[in-house]
Design an enzyme around this catalytic site. Structure first.
Site, PDB file in Angstrom:
ATOM      1  N   ASP A  36     -38.777 -99.999   8.207  1.00  0.00           N
ATOM      2  CA  ASP A  36     -38.105-100.431  10.692  1.00  0.00           C
ATOM      3  C   ASP A  36     -36.723-100.431  10.269  1.00  0.00           C
ATOM      4  O   ASP A  36     -35.934-100.708  11.485  1.00  0.00           O
ATOM      5  CB  ASP A  36     -38.719-101.778  10.307  1.00  0.00           C
ATOM      6  CG  ASP A  36     -38.348-103.092   9.658  1.00  0.00           C
ATOM      7  OD1 ASP A  36     -38.265-102.284   8.575  1.00  0.00           O
ATOM      8  OD2 ASP A  36     -38.758-103.548  10.649  1.00  0.00           O
ATOM      9  N   HIS A 240     -20.460 -81.075  -4.217  1.00  0.00           N
ATOM     10  CA  HIS A 240     -20.359 -82.038  -3.154  1.00  0.00           C
ATOM     11  C   HIS A 240     -21.437 -82.852  -4.000  1.00  0.00           C
ATOM     12  O   HIS A 240     -21.979 -83.570  -3.280  1.00  0.00           O
ATOM     13  CB  HIS A 240     -21.514 -81.541  -2.353  1.00  0.00           C
ATOM     14  CG  HIS A 240     -20.329 -80.954  -1.431  1.00  0.00           C
ATOM     15  ND1 HIS A 240     -21.025 -79.808  -0.150  1.00  0.00           N
ATOM     16  CD2 HIS A 240     -19.342 -81.139  -0.971  1.00  0.00           C
ATOM     17  CE1 HIS A 240     -20.281 -79.228   0.700  1.00  0.00           C
ATOM     18  NE2 HIS A 240     -18.793 -79.197   0.102  1.00  0.00           N
ATOM     19  N   ASP A 257     -12.782 -87.327  -3.604  1.00  0.00           N
ATOM     20  CA  ASP A 257     -12.663 -86.218  -2.417  1.00  0.00           C
ATOM     21  C   ASP A 257     -13.839 -87.811  -0.700  1.00  0.00           C
ATOM     22  O   ASP A 257     -14.920 -87.540  -1.114  1.00  0.00           O
ATOM     23  CB  ASP A 257     -13.490 -84.960  -2.076  1.00  0.00           C
ATOM     24  CG  ASP A 257     -13.231 -84.594  -1.197  1.00  0.00           C
ATOM     25  OD1 ASP A 257     -12.480 -85.293   0.220  1.00  0.00           O
ATOM     26  OD2 ASP A 257     -14.300 -83.373  -1.002  1.00  0.00           O
ATOM     27  N   ASP A 268      -9.646 -86.641   5.084  1.00  0.00           N
ATOM     28  CA  ASP A 268     -10.491 -85.675   4.433  1.00  0.00           C
ATOM     29  C   ASP A 268      -9.308 -85.217   3.565  1.00  0.00           C
ATOM     30  O   ASP A 268      -8.265 -84.142   3.355  1.00  0.00           O
ATOM     31  CB  ASP A 268     -11.041 -84.924   5.214  1.00  0.00           C
ATOM     32  CG  ASP A 268     -11.710 -83.744   4.179  1.00  0.00           C
ATOM     33  OD1 ASP A 268     -11.760 -84.446   2.916  1.00  0.00           O
ATOM     34  OD2 ASP A 268     -12.565 -82.186   4.429  1.00  0.00           O
ATOM     35  N   HIS A 347     -14.271 -71.410  -2.659  1.00  0.00           N
ATOM     36  CA  HIS A 347     -14.903 -72.156  -1.404  1.00  0.00           C
ATOM     37  C   HIS A 347     -13.419 -72.032  -0.762  1.00  0.00           C
ATOM     38  O   HIS A 347     -12.613 -71.350  -1.244  1.00  0.00           O
ATOM     39  CB  HIS A 347     -15.176 -73.860  -1.742  1.00  0.00           C
ATOM     40  CG  HIS A 347     -14.149 -74.520  -1.806  1.00  0.00           C
ATOM     41  ND1 HIS A 347     -12.831 -74.431  -1.167  1.00  0.00           N
ATOM     42  CD2 HIS A 347     -14.126 -75.610  -3.393  1.00  0.00           C
ATOM     43  CE1 HIS A 347     -11.593 -75.733  -2.464  1.00  0.00           C
ATOM     44  NE2 HIS A 347     -12.705 -75.992  -3.095  1.00  0.00           N
ATOM     45  N   HIS A 351     -10.733 -76.299   7.041  1.00  0.00           N
ATOM     46  CA  HIS A 351     -11.578 -75.723   8.384  1.00  0.00           C
ATOM     47  C   HIS A 351     -10.284 -77.079   8.753  1.00  0.00           C
ATOM     48  O   HIS A 351     -10.092 -78.210   8.206  1.00  0.00           O
ATOM     49  CB  HIS A 351     -12.995 -76.719   7.407  1.00  0.00           C
ATOM     50  CG  HIS A 351     -12.577 -77.906   6.576  1.00  0.00           C
ATOM     51  ND1 HIS A 351     -12.450 -79.101   7.380  1.00  0.00           N
ATOM     52  CD2 HIS A 351     -12.640 -78.141   5.330  1.00  0.00           C
ATOM     53  CE1 HIS A 351     -12.465 -80.091   6.537  1.00  0.00           C
ATOM     54  NE2 HIS A 351     -12.813 -79.839   5.384  1.00  0.00           N
ATOM     55  N   HIS A 358     -15.205 -81.409   9.395  1.00  0.00           N
ATOM     56  CA  HIS A 358     -15.498 -79.790   9.191  1.00  0.00           C
ATOM     57  C   HIS A 358     -16.111 -80.010  11.245  1.00  0.00           C
ATOM     58  O   HIS A 358     -17.018 -79.507  12.092  1.00  0.00           O
ATOM     59  CB  HIS A 358     -16.973 -79.237   9.027  1.00  0.00           C
ATOM     60  CG  HIS A 358     -17.019 -79.867   7.130  1.00  0.00           C
ATOM     61  ND1 HIS A 358     -18.209 -79.355   6.231  1.00  0.00           N
ATOM     62  CD2 HIS A 358     -15.965 -79.997   6.402  1.00  0.00           C
ATOM     63  CE1 HIS A 358     -17.549 -79.604   5.707  1.00  0.00           C
ATOM     64  NE2 HIS A 358     -16.714 -79.981   5.063  1.00  0.00           N
ATOM     65  N   GLU A 381      -7.297 -77.209   0.893  1.00  0.00           N
ATOM     66  CA  GLU A 381      -7.719 -77.880  -0.109  1.00  0.00           C
ATOM     67  C   GLU A 381      -8.081 -76.860  -0.871  1.00  0.00           C
ATOM     68  O   GLU A 381      -9.323 -76.454  -1.500  1.00  0.00           O
ATOM     69  CB  GLU A 381      -9.047 -79.108   0.561  1.00  0.00           C
ATOM     70  CG  GLU A 381      -9.776 -78.200   1.658  1.00  0.00           C
ATOM     71  CD  GLU A 381     -11.193 -78.670   2.019  1.00  0.00           C
ATOM     72  OE1 GLU A 381     -11.609 -78.704   0.971  1.00  0.00           O
ATOM     73  OE2 GLU A 381     -11.446 -78.978   2.949  1.00  0.00           O
ATOM     74  N   TYR A 385     -12.081 -75.249 -10.512  1.00  0.00           N
ATOM     75  CA  TYR A 385     -13.523 -75.846 -11.082  1.00  0.00           C
ATOM     76  C   TYR A 385     -13.923 -74.865 -11.910  1.00  0.00           C
ATOM     77  O   TYR A 385     -14.417 -73.772 -12.138  1.00  0.00           O
ATOM     78  CB  TYR A 385     -14.503 -75.813 -10.184  1.00  0.00           C
ATOM     79  CG  TYR A 385     -14.131 -76.345  -8.862  1.00  0.00           C
ATOM     80  CD1 TYR A 385     -13.947 -77.450  -8.435  1.00  0.00           C
ATOM     81  CD2 TYR A 385     -13.961 -75.159  -7.855  1.00  0.00           C
ATOM     82  CE1 TYR A 385     -13.297 -78.060  -7.683  1.00  0.00           C
ATOM     83  CE2 TYR A 385     -12.983 -75.587  -6.576  1.00  0.00           C
ATOM     84  CZ  TYR A 385     -13.018 -77.572  -6.319  1.00  0.00           C
ATOM     85  OH  TYR A 385     -12.930 -77.115  -5.142  1.00  0.00           O
ATOM     86  N   ARG A 402      -9.471 -80.730  -6.669  1.00  0.00           N
ATOM     87  CA  ARG A 402      -8.601 -80.642  -5.620  1.00  0.00           C
ATOM     88  C   ARG A 402      -7.661 -80.528  -5.609  1.00  0.00           C
ATOM     89  O   ARG A 402      -8.003 -82.192  -5.441  1.00  0.00           O
ATOM     90  CB  ARG A 402      -9.906 -79.877  -4.804  1.00  0.00           C
ATOM     91  CG  ARG A 402     -10.006 -79.921  -3.694  1.00  0.00           C
ATOM     92  CD  ARG A 402     -11.219 -80.023  -2.549  1.00  0.00           C
ATOM     93  NE  ARG A 402     -12.122 -80.895  -3.032  1.00  0.00           N
ATOM     94  CZ  ARG A 402     -13.413 -80.875  -3.326  1.00  0.00           C
ATOM     95  NH1 ARG A 402     -13.589 -79.816  -4.226  1.00  0.00           N
ATOM     96  NH2 ARG A 402     -14.285 -82.013  -3.077  1.00  0.00           N
ATOM     97  N   GLU A 404      -5.928 -81.941  -1.274  1.00  0.00           N
ATOM     98  CA  GLU A 404      -6.288 -81.622  -0.407  1.00  0.00           C
ATOM     99  C   GLU A 404      -5.934 -82.406   0.507  1.00  0.00           C
ATOM    100  O   GLU A 404      -6.039 -83.768   0.581  1.00  0.00           O
ATOM    101  CB  GLU A 404      -8.387 -82.068  -0.065  1.00  0.00           C
ATOM    102  CG  GLU A 404      -8.593 -81.826   1.079  1.00  0.00           C
ATOM    103  CD  GLU A 404     -10.121 -81.778   1.521  1.00  0.00           C
ATOM    104  OE1 GLU A 404     -10.929 -82.067   0.381  1.00  0.00           O
ATOM    105  OE2 GLU A 404     -10.499 -81.311   2.509  1.00  0.00           O
TER     106      GLU A 404
HETATM  107  N1  GLY Z   1     -15.417 -83.432   2.015  1.00  0.00           N
HETATM  108  C1  GLY Z   1     -14.918 -82.151   2.367  1.00  0.00           C
HETATM  109  C2  GLY Z   1     -14.659 -80.978   2.373  1.00  0.00           C
HETATM  110  O1  GLY Z   1     -13.553 -81.382   1.675  1.00  0.00           O
HETATM  111  O2  GLY Z   1     -14.616 -79.896   2.900  1.00  0.00           O
HETATM  112 MN    MN Z   2     -12.478 -83.453   1.313  1.00  0.00          MN
HETATM  113 MN    MN Z   3     -12.479 -80.714   3.773  1.00  0.00          MN
END
Ligand code: GLY
Ligand code: MN
Ligand code: MN
Length: 434
Positions: A36, A240, A257, A268, A347, A351, A358, A381, A385, A402, A404
Site C-alpha cells: 500500500d 546506466h 552522472d 543532467d 551513445h 539530447h 530526455h 555529453e 568507455y 563521460r 556532460e
Molecule cells: N543521465 C542520462 C543521460 O545522461 O542522458
Molecule cells: Mn546524464
Molecule cells: Mn544526458
C-alpha cells in the site's frame, strides 16, 4: 514559476489549436511501490507545463472559444477527512482561484461531463498510447456523442496528437524556464563538488550518492531528475549503472552522472573523477580526449548550426584521440565513416533538456537535422568507455569517462548552465585535494 506563465502557455496552445477543437490532458497516475505504499507522485510534464497543478487525479481540458470558459480542470474536491490523513487539497475552489481554471469539476464526475464538452467540436487533441485505460475512456466519450448524432449533435471526427504543437512549444524555453533550468544546474554543480570533495578510496559508491542527494534536497530540489549514476572502476563502463553498491578503490576512475529536478525542470551533469584524487597517466590521456571532444562539441552549439554538428565535432576529436593512442588503427576519415568509434563511444553527444531529462522536441524536420535556435537547451555529453577486454592494452581497462554539461542556445552562441562544476584535470585534482 510566475503565475502568469501558465495562462500564457495555454493561450498560445489554444491559438494554435483553433476553434472547434478540444484538448484533453490527464496528469500521471499514481504508481504503487509495494503493497500500500506509493511512489512519490510526479505530475505528467505536458499536463504540468500547461496547468502548474501539482496534485494527482486531475485532467485539464482546453476548449478554445468556449463561452462558459476555455480552461476546465477536473480534480479532487476538498475532503476534510482525507486531508487529515493524506494532506491538503486545493479543491474546486482552489483550482479556479490558485490555478486559474475557468471551471472546475470533481474528477468523479468526468464521465458525465466530458461528453457534453465534446459535442459540436471537430477535432480532439489528445496523446494516445500513454495510458490504455484512459484511451478507452476517451473513445467511450466520443461514442456517446456519436449516439446523439440523430438528435442533431455533431461529433468530433478527428483525433490529433497534441505532441506536434505542445512538444514544439516545450522545446523553446521561456525566460522563466531558463531560470529554473539554471537553478537546477547550479544546485547540481554544488552537489557534484560536494561529492568530489567527500570522495575517498574505501568509501561505498552509495555514500557519494548520499552526498549528491543531500545537497539536492537541502537546496530545495526534492528529487533527482533521474536515478544518480555513481560507478567506479569497471562500473564506469556501464552506461546506466545505478546500483551504486560497490566499494571505490584506490587507483580507480569514478563516473558520476547526477542532476537535480528543480520546480519541475531537470539538470543532467556528468563528471569523471579519480577515486584517490589524482588521475594516472592512462586515465588522464582518455579524460583529455573526452574533454577536448566536449569543448569542441560545445563550440558547435550555435544558432544556425544543426543538431548533429556538436556530435560530429565530438566524434572527430574522439576518433583522432583513439588513433593517437593506438586504440583504433587506420585513417581517421575511414574510421569515422565506418563508425569504428562506436565500440568505445556508443551513445549520442546529447539530447534536449527541459521538464523531462530526455526532453521532448523533434531532432529532425522533414528528414533533416534540426537547426539550433535560441531558447533550446541540450546536453553535451561525449564519453569513452574502455572495458577489460582482449585486444585492448591492460592500462586502458575499466576507464569509463563521460563529461556532460547542460547548454542553452543563445542569440549569439551558447551558455553552459552547469559551468559551476569544474572539468579540467587540474581543477578536479585541486578540488579533490581539499
Ligand atoms: N543521465 C542520462 C543521460 O545522461 O542522458
Ligand atoms: Mn546524464
Ligand atoms: Mn544526458
Amino acid at each position: 514559476m510566475d503565475a502568469k506563465e501558465f495562462p500564457r502557455r495555454r493561450k498560445r496552445l489554444m491559438d494554435m489549436m483553433g476553434d472547434d477543437s478540444i484538448a484533453i490532458l490527464p496528469t500521471s497516475s499514481v504508481h504503487m511501490r509495494n503493497r500500500d505504499i506509493e511512489h512519490p507522485f510526479r505530475p505528467d510534464s505536458d499536463f504540468y507545463y500547461l496547468s502548474g497543478y501539482p496534485e494527482p487525479e486531475a485532467v485539464a481540458v482546453l476548449i478554445p472559444g468556449r463561452p462558459a470558459g476555455e480552461y476546465v480542470l477536473f480534480c479532487r474536491d476538498k475532503d476534510p477527512k482525507m486531508e487529515i490523513w493524506y494532506g491538503r487539497r486545493a479543491g474546486l475552489e482552489g483550482a479556479c482561484d490558485i490555478y486559474a481554471a475557468d471551471d472546475a469539476f470533481p474528477i468523479e464526475d468526468m464521465d458525465d461531463i466530458l461528453p457534453g464538452l465534446l459535442e459540436d467540436q471537430d477535432r480532439i487533441y489528445y496523446n494516445m498510447g500513454n495510458d490504455q485505460a484512459f484511451d478507452q475512456r476517451v473513445i467511450g466519450w466520443v461514442n456517446q456523442v456519436r449516439e446523439r448524432i440523430r438528435a442533431g449533435v455533431h461529433a468530433p471526427e478527428e483525433f490529433i496528437s497534441l505532441n506536434h504543437l505542445l512538444h514544439d512549444m516545450r522545446l523553446y524555453k521561456s525566460r522563466q524556464e531558463i531560470k529554473a533550468l539554471r537553478q537546477a544546474a547550479r544546485i547540481s554543480a554544488v552537489a557534484h563538488k560536494r561529492a568530489a570533495q567527500a570522495c575517498q578510496p574505501g568509501m561505498m559508491e552509495y555514500q557519494l550518492e548520499a552526498e549528491l542527494v543531500h545537497e539536492f534536497i537541502h537546496q530545495g530540489a526534492r528529487s533527482p531528475a533521474y536515478p544518480p549514476i555513481v560507478g567506479s572502476g569497471a562500473n564506469s563502463c556501464i552506461l546506466h549503472y545505478i546500483e551504486n553498491a560497490e566499494e571505490m578503490r584506490d587507483g580507480d576512475i569514478l563516473l558520476i552522472d547526477a542532476g537535480a529536478e528543480y520546480e519541475g525542470y531537470a539538470s543532467d551533469i556528468s563528471r569523471t573523477l579519480p577515486v584517490n584524487g589524482k588521475f594516472n597517466e592512462a586515465q588522464k590521456a582518455i579524460y583529455n580526449i573526452v574533454l577536448k571532444a566536449q569543448l569542441a562539441a560545445i563550440e558547435q552549439v550555435q544558432p544556425g548550426n544543426h543538431w548533429i554538428d556538436p556530435h560530429d565535432a565530438a566524434v572527430k576529436v574522439i576518433t583522432e584521440g583513439l588513433v593517437a593512442l593506438g586504440i583504433l588503427k587506420g585513417r581517421v576519415r575511414t574510421l569515422i565513416k565506418d563508425k569504428a568509434y562506436t565500440k568505445y563511444y556508443m551513445h549520442r553527444t546529447g539530447h534536449w533538456l527541459g521538464m523531462d531529462v530526455h526532453d521532448v522536441g523533434d531532432y529532425k524536420i522533414d528528414g533533416d537535422w534540426r537547426m539550433l535556435e535560441p531558447g533550446m537547451v541540450m546536453t553535451v555529453e561525449p564519453g569513452l568507455y574502455l572495458p577489460a577486454a582482449r585486444g585492448l592494452a591492460r592500462k586502458w581497462w575499466n576507464i569509463g569517462v563521460r563529461i556532460e554539461d547542460d547548454v542553452l542556445v543563445t542569440r549569439d552562441g551558447h551558455d553552459v548552465l552547469s559551468k559551476d562544476m569544474p572539468k579540467t584535470v587540474a581543477e578536479i585534482e585541486k578540488l579533490m585535494a581539499h
